[in-house]
Scaffold this motif. Sequence first.
Motif, mmCIF file in Angstrom:
data_model
loop_
_atom_site.group_PDB
_atom_site.id
_atom_site.type_symbol
_atom_site.label_atom_id
_atom_site.label_comp_id
_atom_site.label_asym_id
_atom_site.label_seq_id
_atom_site.Cartn_x
_atom_site.Cartn_y
_atom_site.Cartn_z
ATOM 1 N N SER A 150 48.378 30.733 30.034
ATOM 2 C CA SER A 150 46.990 30.679 28.994
ATOM 3 C C SER A 150 47.753 29.661 27.769
ATOM 4 O O SER A 150 48.556 29.280 27.041
ATOM 5 C CB SER A 150 46.392 31.703 28.045
ATOM 6 O OG SER A 150 47.109 32.038 27.238
ATOM 7 N N GLU A 152 47.881 28.904 23.832
ATOM 8 C CA GLU A 152 47.636 28.989 22.896
ATOM 9 C C GLU A 152 46.872 28.464 21.729
ATOM 10 O O GLU A 152 47.462 27.180 21.512
ATOM 11 C CB GLU A 152 48.540 29.762 22.247
ATOM 12 C CG GLU A 152 48.749 30.797 24.208
ATOM 13 C CD GLU A 152 48.802 31.507 24.241
ATOM 14 O OE1 GLU A 152 48.122 32.579 22.806
ATOM 15 O OE2 GLU A 152 48.219 32.245 24.985
ATOM 16 N N ARG A 163 47.447 34.158 15.702
ATOM 17 C CA ARG A 163 47.474 33.597 17.139
ATOM 18 C C ARG A 163 45.915 33.747 17.376
ATOM 19 O O ARG A 163 44.974 34.746 17.572
ATOM 20 C CB ARG A 163 47.982 34.148 18.677
ATOM 21 C CG ARG A 163 47.843 34.337 19.616
ATOM 22 C CD ARG A 163 48.432 34.967 20.671
ATOM 23 N NE ARG A 163 48.193 34.804 22.085
ATOM 24 C CZ ARG A 163 47.027 35.510 22.816
ATOM 25 N NH1 ARG A 163 46.611 36.644 22.013
ATOM 26 N NH2 ARG A 163 46.747 35.144 23.766
ATOM 27 N N ASP A 165 42.978 32.508 20.591
ATOM 28 C CA ASP A 165 42.954 32.657 22.764
ATOM 29 C C ASP A 165 42.653 30.893 22.349
ATOM 30 O O ASP A 165 41.016 30.948 22.348
ATOM 31 C CB ASP A 165 43.005 33.622 23.445
ATOM 32 C CG ASP A 165 43.435 32.834 24.521
ATOM 33 O OD1 ASP A 165 43.013 32.427 25.351
ATOM 34 O OD2 ASP A 165 43.297 34.112 25.100
ATOM 35 N N SER A 167 41.087 29.675 25.183
ATOM 36 C CA SER A 167 39.796 29.973 25.627
ATOM 37 C C SER A 167 38.423 30.847 25.132
ATOM 38 O O SER A 167 37.264 30.585 25.565
ATOM 39 C CB SER A 167 39.185 31.687 27.082
ATOM 40 O OG SER A 167 39.841 32.405 26.292
ATOM 41 N N TYR A 206 41.630 37.176 16.788
ATOM 42 C CA TYR A 206 42.537 36.447 16.546
ATOM 43 C C TYR A 206 43.869 37.786 16.181
ATOM 44 O O TYR A 206 43.024 38.977 16.741
ATOM 45 C CB TYR A 206 42.602 35.647 15.329
ATOM 46 C CG TYR A 206 42.514 36.180 13.991
ATOM 47 C CD1 TYR A 206 43.029 36.858 13.204
ATOM 48 C CD2 TYR A 206 41.083 36.076 13.773
ATOM 49 C CE1 TYR A 206 43.027 37.416 12.222
ATOM 50 C CE2 TYR A 206 40.479 36.902 12.674
ATOM 51 C CZ TYR A 206 41.673 37.438 11.657
ATOM 52 O OH TYR A 206 40.919 37.638 10.074
#
Length: 465
Positions: A150, A152, A163, A165, A167, A206
């Motif tokens: 994925s 990041e 962190r 994502d 997407s 997150y």
Amino acid sequence: MAPRTHLTDLGCIACEELSEFGAGNEGWLDTPNLSAAVDSSSLALANRSLVLVLDWLNGDLINTPIKIKPSLSPIKGDITAVQWLDFDDFRALALGTSNGYLLVYSLEGDLIHIQAPSLISFFLHLQFYVCYNLGFWTNVMNSLTPFSSSDEFCVVMPGVVARFDGSDFQTLLQQWFQETQSQFWDQRRQNRETDDMRHSYKRLPYQLWNVSKYGLCADAAITGVMPPPLMELQSSERYFCAVTIGEDAVISAYRLSEDRNRSLVGAILSKVVPAAFSTLSSLSKMIWRSGQDSSKKSEEKPQSFAKASSLTCLKDHPRKGEKLTLSPGGTLAAITDSLGRVLLLDTQALVVVRIWKGYRDANCLFMEMLVNKDTASSSTPVAEHSKSDYCLCLAIHAPRKGIIEVWQMRIGPRLVAIKCAKGSKILQPTSKLGSSSVSPSFVPLEVFLLNGDSGQLSVLNQSFH
């Protein structure tokens, strides 16, 4: 002047608007409050209150420079970081402020998203670090095998790593660009910009970890996922590895858990008294809700930290870690320190595998170059080469020496030393996020060189033969 065989000119970004960033002054690109980010066709420069986007094509500026001037109050702070969000169908800019606000702007200067620090009330000087295609692991028949990857988006703060994502950013931008086509968008945008921060467009989820056990970190990165610790219960939870550098510890590493409540004691309690705990919780909620005013909205609480376990630490006073650069895939990290050394860290074994000395104030970026002379000297276009034709290298910019050296990883020789003008800066294009399922042609990792005096932007050739 660097030989033509070492650099290929992309264009010149010199324009009047750059004077607001100190252009024309010696060393203006190294100003502490100046941030820069580049993608395949644009350069974004940001100071404390202004962002300037410059495009180039065939050696010339193709558009009037775009100015983005966020409405920043003392509560929001100053701009401290800029990063491209480059997707297949659209691009945007992410900005971080000194008080922890995350702002996303379109290239037209429209505010797409603002995330207030109500959940992260201790954000300080933000740094954005994008980690792409980190492989994940799962427990299958008691063995660990990679099963997916994925995009990041890692946010680094002193003592804290968060962190996101990739997407989630993609979904956010897709929704926004769809709404811009609505006839009611202009009114909605005005309403959103004047609303309280609690009513922002959408809050991005997150994860958050405290990595300040060995002092505040100057830089950090989530290098990838790692197996769970020994004696850990089997589960689908993922564990990340984070590497931090700072004044107290030159290098330290942590195992990051996704679960904020995961611990051995918590696991035992969850097995021994689940029914009693559930019953008590239900009763307490019923009693609490009965005394609540239904019209009163509960306040948001700061997000709690997930578990971060220390793996290793290297202290070597008075040496201090200064900058960290992650390789593609996160297997290597180049770390510069206050003693003029460059450390090459194996992020999986957590061992320093190589050291260069005599590079004070150095900047490092990874790049990919053609492997051998036969391949490099052939007339085959770069686009037709595959990943196996390239080797990983490290470009070290030594501003005091006025050169850029390219070294082959991990123990290879120095391939070339390129002279560069004083006041130059090396940059790396942001890779595309959210690529389609159809595998695109391989695009090797490049390094750009920006001449602060002339405004000339060049790319380091991936073949010097």
